[in-house]
Design a protein around this motif. Structure first.
Motif, PDB file in Angstrom:
ATOM      1  N   HIS A  12     -53.392  22.081  28.379  1.00 28.79           N
ATOM      2  CA  HIS A  12     -53.866  22.905  27.590  1.00 28.79           C
ATOM      3  C   HIS A  12     -55.272  22.469  26.689  1.00 28.79           C
ATOM      4  O   HIS A  12     -56.012  23.393  26.534  1.00 28.79           O
ATOM      5  CB  HIS A  12     -52.762  23.585  26.607  1.00 28.79           C
ATOM      6  N   ALA A  13     -55.018  21.367  26.225  1.00 29.34           N
ATOM      7  CA  ALA A  13     -56.070  20.782  25.258  1.00 29.34           C
ATOM      8  C   ALA A  13     -56.261  19.433  25.697  1.00 29.34           C
ATOM      9  O   ALA A  13     -55.307  18.527  25.611  1.00 29.34           O
ATOM     10  CB  ALA A  13     -55.959  20.968  23.918  1.00 29.34           C
ATOM     11  N   PHE A  14     -57.619  18.934  25.725  1.00 30.93           N
ATOM     12  CA  PHE A  14     -57.952  17.607  25.738  1.00 30.93           C
ATOM     13  C   PHE A  14     -59.066  17.095  25.082  1.00 30.93           C
ATOM     14  O   PHE A  14     -60.255  17.499  25.197  1.00 30.93           O
ATOM     15  CB  PHE A  14     -58.253  17.068  27.446  1.00 30.93           C
TER      16      PHE A  14
ATOM     17  N   GLU B 170     -56.550   4.555  25.190  1.00 23.87           N
ATOM     18  CA  GLU B 170     -55.427   4.889  24.425  1.00 23.87           C
ATOM     19  C   GLU B 170     -55.321   6.379  24.650  1.00 23.87           C
ATOM     20  O   GLU B 170     -56.571   7.234  24.792  1.00 23.87           O
ATOM     21  CB  GLU B 170     -55.835   4.937  22.991  1.00 23.87           C
ATOM     22  N   VAL B 171     -54.271   7.059  25.174  1.00 23.49           N
ATOM     23  CA  VAL B 171     -54.090   8.275  25.275  1.00 23.49           C
ATOM     24  C   VAL B 171     -52.770   8.753  24.674  1.00 23.49           C
ATOM     25  O   VAL B 171     -51.860   7.997  24.537  1.00 23.49           O
ATOM     26  CB  VAL B 171     -53.750   8.690  26.922  1.00 23.49           C
ATOM     27  N   GLU B 172     -52.796   9.778  23.718  1.00 23.92           N
ATOM     28  CA  GLU B 172     -51.593  10.532  23.069  1.00 23.92           C
ATOM     29  C   GLU B 172     -51.391  11.772  23.425  1.00 23.92           C
ATOM     30  O   GLU B 172     -51.988  12.519  23.195  1.00 23.92           O
ATOM     31  CB  GLU B 172     -52.001  10.117  21.505  1.00 23.92           C
ATOM     32  N   ASP B 173     -49.979  12.015  23.603  1.00 24.50           N
ATOM     33  CA  ASP B 173     -49.514  13.403  23.799  1.00 24.50           C
ATOM     34  C   ASP B 173     -49.348  14.057  22.337  1.00 24.50           C
ATOM     35  O   ASP B 173     -48.421  13.633  21.436  1.00 24.50           O
ATOM     36  CB  ASP B 173     -48.236  13.507  24.338  1.00 24.50           C
ATOM     37  N   THR B 174     -50.476  15.009  22.137  1.00 28.44           N
ATOM     38  CA  THR B 174     -50.306  15.593  20.835  1.00 28.44           C
ATOM     39  C   THR B 174     -49.618  16.994  20.826  1.00 28.44           C
ATOM     40  O   THR B 174     -49.871  17.555  19.936  1.00 28.44           O
ATOM     41  CB  THR B 174     -51.923  15.836  20.360  1.00 28.44           C
ATOM     42  N   THR B 175     -49.088  17.131  22.134  1.00 34.26           N
ATOM     43  CA  THR B 175     -48.434  18.803  22.123  1.00 34.26           C
ATOM     44  C   THR B 175     -47.349  18.542  21.088  1.00 34.26           C
ATOM     45  O   THR B 175     -46.402  17.563  20.878  1.00 34.26           O
ATOM     46  CB  THR B 175     -47.748  18.648  23.462  1.00 34.26           C
ATOM     47  N   PRO B 176     -46.987  19.619  20.083  1.00 33.46           N
ATOM     48  CA  PRO B 176     -45.843  19.410  19.075  1.00 33.46           C
ATOM     49  C   PRO B 176     -44.491  19.164  19.919  1.00 33.46           C
ATOM     50  O   PRO B 176     -43.848  18.328  19.042  1.00 33.46           O
ATOM     51  CB  PRO B 176     -45.963  20.843  18.664  1.00 33.46           C
ATOM     52  N   SER B 177     -44.242  19.537  20.888  1.00 34.42           N
ATOM     53  CA  SER B 177     -43.019  19.332  21.544  1.00 34.42           C
ATOM     54  C   SER B 177     -42.908  18.064  22.727  1.00 34.42           C
ATOM     55  O   SER B 177     -42.022  17.540  23.240  1.00 34.42           O
ATOM     56  CB  SER B 177     -42.365  20.423  22.210  1.00 34.42           C
ATOM     57  N   HIS B 178     -43.997  17.348  22.646  1.00 29.68           N
ATOM     58  CA  HIS B 178     -44.515  16.363  23.501  1.00 29.68           C
ATOM     59  C   HIS B 178     -44.189  16.805  24.970  1.00 29.68           C
ATOM     60  O   HIS B 178     -43.548  16.097  25.752  1.00 29.68           O
ATOM     61  CB  HIS B 178     -43.782  15.020  23.432  1.00 29.68           C
TER      62      HIS B 178
END
Length: 93
Positions: free
Chosen positions: A73-75, A27-35
């Protein structure tokens, strides 16, 4: 001048992890506020993690995604064996 880097998306990263680690679940989720694909959270379930400490598991993931991580930036990652995943899901007691 360097190009913007590889095309990053949760689905691209998921595919790399599935193939590269012979994972049975990713499972991979884009957690960037603006995606905008600069921050991701992942869960990788692979038998290749059996008998390996957490640090070694994370190194396997980091080595596989070395090029992509230069542009992220973050993983955040969770790495589990199939047995740990099954137990977490309530299948084994």
């Amino acid at each position: 001048m360097e190009a913007a880097g590889p095309a990053l998306s949760a689905e691209t990263l998921r595919g790399r992890l599935l193939r590269g680690l012979e994972a049975e679940h990713v499972e991979v989720e884009d957690t960037t506020p603006s995606h905008c694909s600069s921050s991701f959270r992942s869960l990788v379930v692979s038998s290749r993690f059996r008998g390996k400490p957490l640090l070694h598991r994370h190194r396997l993931v980091n080595e596989l995604l070395a090029e992509e991580l230069k542009h992220i930036h973050a993983f955040e990652q969770r790495t589990l064996t199939p047995e740990q995943w099954e137990k977490e899901r309530g299948g084994l007691q």
